[in-house]
Design an enzyme around this catalytic site. Structure first.
Site, PDB file in Angstrom:
ATOM      1  N   LYS A 159      -8.121  16.660  -3.071  1.00  0.00           N
ATOM      2  CA  LYS A 159      -8.702  17.351  -1.622  1.00  0.00           C
ATOM      3  C   LYS A 159      -9.668  17.517  -1.003  1.00  0.00           C
ATOM      4  O   LYS A 159     -10.287  17.155  -1.750  1.00  0.00           O
ATOM      5  CB  LYS A 159      -8.467  18.529  -2.879  1.00  0.00           C
ATOM      6  CG  LYS A 159      -9.125  19.997  -2.982  1.00  0.00           C
ATOM      7  CD  LYS A 159      -8.530  20.964  -3.661  1.00  0.00           C
ATOM      8  CE  LYS A 159      -9.346  22.560  -3.357  1.00  0.00           C
ATOM      9  NZ  LYS A 159      -8.820  23.900  -4.349  1.00  0.00           N
TER      10      LYS A 159
ATOM     11  N   SER B  21      -6.694  27.831  -4.095  1.00  0.00           N
ATOM     12  CA  SER B  21      -7.215  26.808  -2.756  1.00  0.00           C
ATOM     13  C   SER B  21      -6.011  25.666  -2.668  1.00  0.00           C
ATOM     14  O   SER B  21      -6.475  25.134  -1.214  1.00  0.00           O
ATOM     15  CB  SER B  21      -8.711  27.060  -3.540  1.00  0.00           C
ATOM     16  OG  SER B  21      -8.894  26.580  -4.135  1.00  0.00           O
TER      17      SER B  21
ATOM     18  N   SER C  22      -6.395  27.699  -9.002  1.00  0.00           N
ATOM     19  CA  SER C  22      -6.399  27.027  -7.682  1.00  0.00           C
ATOM     20  C   SER C  22      -5.920  25.729  -7.918  1.00  0.00           C
ATOM     21  O   SER C  22      -5.169  25.111  -6.767  1.00  0.00           O
ATOM     22  CB  SER C  22      -8.227  26.715  -7.036  1.00  0.00           C
ATOM     23  OG  SER C  22      -8.209  27.851  -6.496  1.00  0.00           O
TER      24      SER C  22
END
Lengths: 483, 486, 95
Positions: free
Chosen positions: A76, A151, A175
């Site tokens: 990420k 997210s 998330s």
């Protein structure tokens, strides 16, 4: 090759079925062909990936190989990677080549993993649909008009699309679990403090937790074996032994007591969704688990408490993004105040600005007790709910999301409506507990996730329960229809 | 109207740790800009603080030295404000749960009395970087080497009533932190800085007047001057019927005036909240007791001991105990010589004069305590007279001679300063002097009895000129004898 | 709690965020809605509940006082918007 799990790739590489370079090239080709429709990557580090893959193959040839040697994955874009663009999904960091590696990144590098690049996300991890990225929204591989969740939307979409078998992710209010559920993959958010936060760009420090997105619980266990552990650079990291998470995957779950919170099965969960979750629970009962109704009476306070605590922490955490030492700086600032206001005004997106402002307001003189202190007290009540519940049960189960993946643009007009998306996930972050999302069904051909909630540091039990479920079902093996 | 002055001080003392409060960067002073600022000090995205155990130990030590309550649970908070020398956009400090609670110190007033000043609290925090305004073509340059240096901020109660008291308080704090070895006390490098809160109120009024804060005063003298200037400024305004604006001011020592800091005029709302990257610091009594056992003798105790054990006057004891190194030097030299009064006179006289003249600290003085002690011993046993001792002392200051007590002895020999105390030898010299100067002898004999003491002077001078290092007392005795025989 | 436009401007300025005038009313609405959401907390009885800053109620660990860092100025300043002679440059700040 693209639908293989980490465990399969690890075995294939060991058996010499293909080399790390071959599978890395194969996946890079797939990314370059298909990701333009998904937009899961912000940066593809092709050159670096190939050199890591070659080094891995050389190591293997030299007899120095472990489970992760040559296994492809991606990070990420919230994890700092030395010399590689690390944007956190923001214009503010659109020129930020991190000058150091996050501890998590170092650990994967040291394990011999091959990183294909950096994955898209909601700006500074604020969002539940991945529509808040400066690099554009991510599409759900099951239906490209729908969101992948957020997210960690890039991480979930990349694994679902078969670009990488596993990805790092972070979870501050859901998330990891929410995008995993929406994309039909497995997501694990460990206990707060189990994985180092060093080099993971902070959103809300007391809630942020790194974790994994993979196809299977077994792969999550393999990632945890790399990521988990104490880090002297993180004061909130916990110095506690790390078990071999793969060792207990096959343990019997006969006699395990599952708690079902009344509050998670009310009207805000559609009948279709309820049915899928109930079916999954029934599967566990077939395996010998017992079910017990429990109550988490303060569940409805989790979102309000979160939207005081997280914005307050982020309002300070993001103050360092000031255009002085790194990151976006506005053109021709006329004085220092202008430099601050315009660099930050231009560099941050709407949702980030909103949360910074909510936090600044909640902490401002005269409001601290009514907002911040109150939220911290409620936070304890929420944690106490779980502590009480775990006196009677081994594991708690429920839905991850109120609905399957929704259409892009459907919830962007009202931030509060978007916030309610996290109603089942957010309480765990406040309490610090580990949670996992496992694919458990489908509604209108869209994946549905089952949430597994464990006691503190009980990740091994979650992985065990997830693995047993995946031995008995095939929801995690379904491949997206949109790609 | 008669006004009462109310002064409270906030002193920032840099702790003498090797590394920073939350990172492994060096705290050494004077390095090239930003060469001691790592990822944590620069506030890069993703970095995290880890607390330095030595900073904690030093803060607790300070708390014990001022007889304060120690915070068994202390918590770091974030104080939010934007300024380019504050890289994270907040300062990590302690608001609600400081490491040191209420304590007190005693200050000496000029009339020899002492006065107790209460200390509200002392907390740990990180220092900011520095802005440089010259040499960047109209821009400011930011150097973050200092960012993250550990500080204790020591907050006094508003109990001082004169600028002199405030200066005495600052001096006393300086003395305490340097005694403890927790701060190098170097004011010129900013190791200790003082913010002065000053207000006036009509005498007899309970309620405080509006205060101003004079920021970053960095010498004892300037504390006194800045406060006096500010008192006068406020008094002029109040006497004219005006009112004081609560604000931050800067002291300009060249112009001897304070002026408003416009940049700080924007109303601040620091939005304090507990730092989520740091956990509460919990200590126990055992930890505190272990630190207590390492406390050195503090200035007040030393002063009392110098009076009671060594028979020094209050003034001498106060001067000699004000600086730990000076006190140690004095005591070492005195112990060797066995004469504390002579040692006190020398340390406050020739030694202090040399330090001032050479602008060095006692640790840099070329004359070691061992050497001074030897020198004083030689005075005491009449091997040297005072003049000879000064000559040796100056030679040592000039870097002559070798190390240790032997160096002193060697210089005494090579300079021919050994005092002649042998009466027989002196008798011979005196006889010669008298024989060589019949006119003087004549004059002496013509002098009335009561004035002869003074008239003896030239003979003493001549005798000492004829033989360096003669013991003046013996010369006097022999002269008296010989002259009376004439 | 509903915010007025001046409050929105004041918060934006406190947080050093430039907000265009034509966006103020949108922020006003959204921020007010968020505050309305969190206002539910006010009704909760939290008497005697210790505020919880960290999930694990853990204690700060201490680091040995050792210099572990070397000078990496060049590396760190490669990504800086403006530097000169080792300093980060900003518009002049004067006290």
């Amino acid at each position: 090759m693209h639908n293989k799990t980490i465990a399969e790739i690890s075995r294939d590489l060991a058996a010499g079925t293909y080399s790390s370079e071959e599978i890395t090239k194969d996946l890079l080709t797939r990314v370059s062909k298909l990701d333009k429709d998904i937009n899961s990557f912000i940066t593809v580090t092709e050159e670096q990936a190939l050199s890591q893959a070659k080094a891995a193959d050389a190591n293997r040839a030299a007899g120095n190989a472990s489970a992760w040697t040559g296994v492809p994955m991606a990070h990420k874009d919230i994890f700092c990677t030395n010399g590689v663009l690390t944007t956190c999904g923001s214009k503010m960091l659109s020129n930020f080549e991190a000058p150091y590696d996050a501890t998590v990144v170092t650990k994967f590098n040291d394990a011999g993993a091959v990183s294909l690049g950096k994955l898209n996300m909601d700006e500074f991890a604020m969002g539940s649909s991945n529509e808040n990225s400066f690099y554009g929204p991510v599409a759900n591989p099951w239906d490209k008009d729908r969101v992948p969740g957020g997210s960690s939307g890039g991480s979930a979409a990349a694994v679902a699309a078969g670009f990488v078998p596993g990805a790092t992710a972070t979870d501050t209010g859901g998330s990891i679990r929410q995008p995993a559920a929406l994309c039909g993959v497995t997501g694990l958010k460990p206990t707060y403090g189990r994985i180092s936060r060093y080099g993971m760009i902070a959103y809300a420090s007391s809630l942020d937790q790194a974790g994994t997105i993979t196809h299977t619980a077994e792969d999550a266990a393999m990632m945890m074996n790399v990521m988990a552990g104490f880090d002297a650079k993180d004061s909130t990291s916990v110095d506690r032994d790390v078990p071999d998470y793969t060792a207990t995957l096959d343990n019997s779950i006969e006699g395990m007591t599952i708690g079902l919170p009344t509050e998670y099965f009310r009207d805000d969960l559609s009948a279709d969704m309820q049915q899928q979750v109930r079916n999954a629970i029934a599967e566990y009962e077939k395996m010998g688990a017992k079910v017990k109704e429990i109550s988490l009476p303060n569940t409805h306070l989790a979102i309000p408490a979160y939207y005081v605590i997280a914005p307050s922490e982020c309002s300070a955490n993001l103050s360092r993004m000031d255009g002085v030492r790194f990151g976006h700086r506005c053109e021709d600032p006329k004085d220092i105040e202008d430099l601050y206001c315009r660099s930050r005004g231009e560099g941050f997106g709407e949702e980030v600005k909103r949360r910074i402002m909510v936090g600044s307001y909640a902490l401002s003189a005269g409001f601290y007790d009514a907002y911040y202190k109150k939220a911290q007290q409620v936070r304890r009540l929420i944690k106490n709910d779980f502590v009480t519940a775990f006196n009677d049960v081994d594991i708690i189960m429920g839905p991850v999301t109120p609905t399957p993946a929704f259409k892009r643009g459907e919830k962007t007009s009202d931030p509060v409506e978007m916030y309610l998306e996290d109603i089942f996930t957010i309480a765990l972050n406040l309490a610090g507990l580990p949670g996992m999302s496992v694919p458990c069904g489908a509604v209108n051909n869209l994946p549905v996730g089952l949430q597994l909630i464990g006691n503190f540091f009980d990740e091994a039990r979650l992985l065990n329960a997830g693995h047993k479920f995946q031995q008995a079902t095939d929801w995690h093996l379904k491949t997206p229809t949109g790609i | 109207m008669e006004w009462e002055v109310v002064i409270g001080l906030e002193i920032h003392a840099q702790l003498a740790t090797k590394s920073k409060i939350f990172s492994g960067s060096s705290t050494a002073y004077g390095a090239e800009a930003n060469t001691q600022a790592n990822a944590v000090d620069l506030g890069l995205p993703g970095v995290l603080p880890v607390f330095n155990e030595e900073a904690l130990r030093m803060a607790v030590k300070f708390g014990l030295a001022i007889d304060a309550e120690i915070g068994m649970k202390s918590v770091f908070d974030r104080k939010n404000y934007f300024y380019p020398d504050s890289p994270k956009g907040y300062q990590t400090t302690q608001l609600h749960h400081p490491i040191v609670g209420m304590g007190h110190i005693d200050i000496e007033l000029e009339n020899g009395e002492s006065r107790r000043i209460n200390v509200t609290r002392a907390h740990l925090e990180e220092d900011a970087g520095k802005s440089v305004h010259e040499g960047f073509d109209g821009m400011s340059g930011i150097d973050l080497n200092r960012a993250g240096t550990p500080l204790v901020e020591i907050v006094s109660e508003p109990e001082m009533r004169t600028a002199k008291e405030a200066a005495a308080y600052f001096k006393k704090m300086h003395s305490i932190v340097t005694y403890l070895g927790i701060c190098d006390g170097d004011l010129s490098q900013g190791s200790m800085r003082c913010d002065c809160n000053v207000s006036l109120r009509p005498k007899g009024q309970e309620e405080f007047g509006t205060r101003t804060e004079i920021k970053n005063v960095n010498s004892f003298r300037n504390v006194e001057r800045a406060i006096n200037t500010e008192i006068q400024r406020q008094m002029d305004i109040l006497e004219d019927g005006g009112s004081i604006t609560q604000e931050t001011r800067l002291y300009d020592a060249d112009k001897d005036e304070t002026r408003s800091m416009r940049s700080k005029e924007v109303e601040n709302d620091y939005r304090y909240f507990p730092c989520p990257d740091l956990l509460p610091i919990i200590i126990d009594q055992e930890y505190v007791d272990a630190i207590k056992a390492t406390l050195p003798e503090l200035p007040d105790a030393k002063k009392a001991r110098f009076q009671s054990e060594h028979g020094l006057s209050l003034m001498d004891a106060a001067v000699l105990s004000s600086d730990r190194q000076l006190a140690d030097y004095f005591e070492a030299a005195a112990n060797i010589s066995g004469d504390y009064k002579i040692a006190a006179n020398w340390v406050m006289g020739d030694v202090s004069a040399a330090l001032n003249r050479l602008e060095i600290s006692i640790s840099e003085l070329p004359v070691t305590a061992e050497q001074l002690g030897r020198l004083l011993s030689l005075i005491k046993d009449n091997t040297l007279n005072n003049g000879g001792a000064k000559e040796v002392f100056n030679a040592l200051l000039d870097g002559k001679g070798t190390d240790g007590a032997e160096g002193v002895d060697a210089l005494v020999d090579s300079l021919g300063l050994k005092q002649v105390s042998d009466t027989g030898a002196i008798e011979e010299i005196v006889a010669q002097v008298l024989a060589d100067n019949p006119k003087l002898v004549e004059g002496y004999l013509a002098t009335p009895e009561e004035k002869r003491g003074k008239a003896m002077g030239p003979f003493i001078g001549l005798t000492r000129k004829a033989a360096k290092g003669v013991n003046p007392q013996v010369v006097m005795d022999v002269l008296k004898q010989k002259l009376s025989e004439l | 709690m509903a915010l007025d436009q001046d409050q929105v401007r004041k918060i934006a300025s406190l947080a050093r965020l430039q907000i265009d005038d034509n966006q103020i009313s949108e922020y006003q609405t959204n921020l007010s809605n968020i505050l309305h959401l969190v206002d539910q907390l006010a009704a909760v009885n939290t008497d005697g509940v210790e505020p919880m800053a960290h999930p694990l109620d853990a204690v700060q660990r201490l680091r040995a006082d050792v210099v572990t860092e070397e000078n990496q100025r060049e590396h760190f300043q490669k990504i800086a918007p403006a530097t000169a002679e080792g300093h980060y440059l900003v518009p002049r700040v004067v006290e």
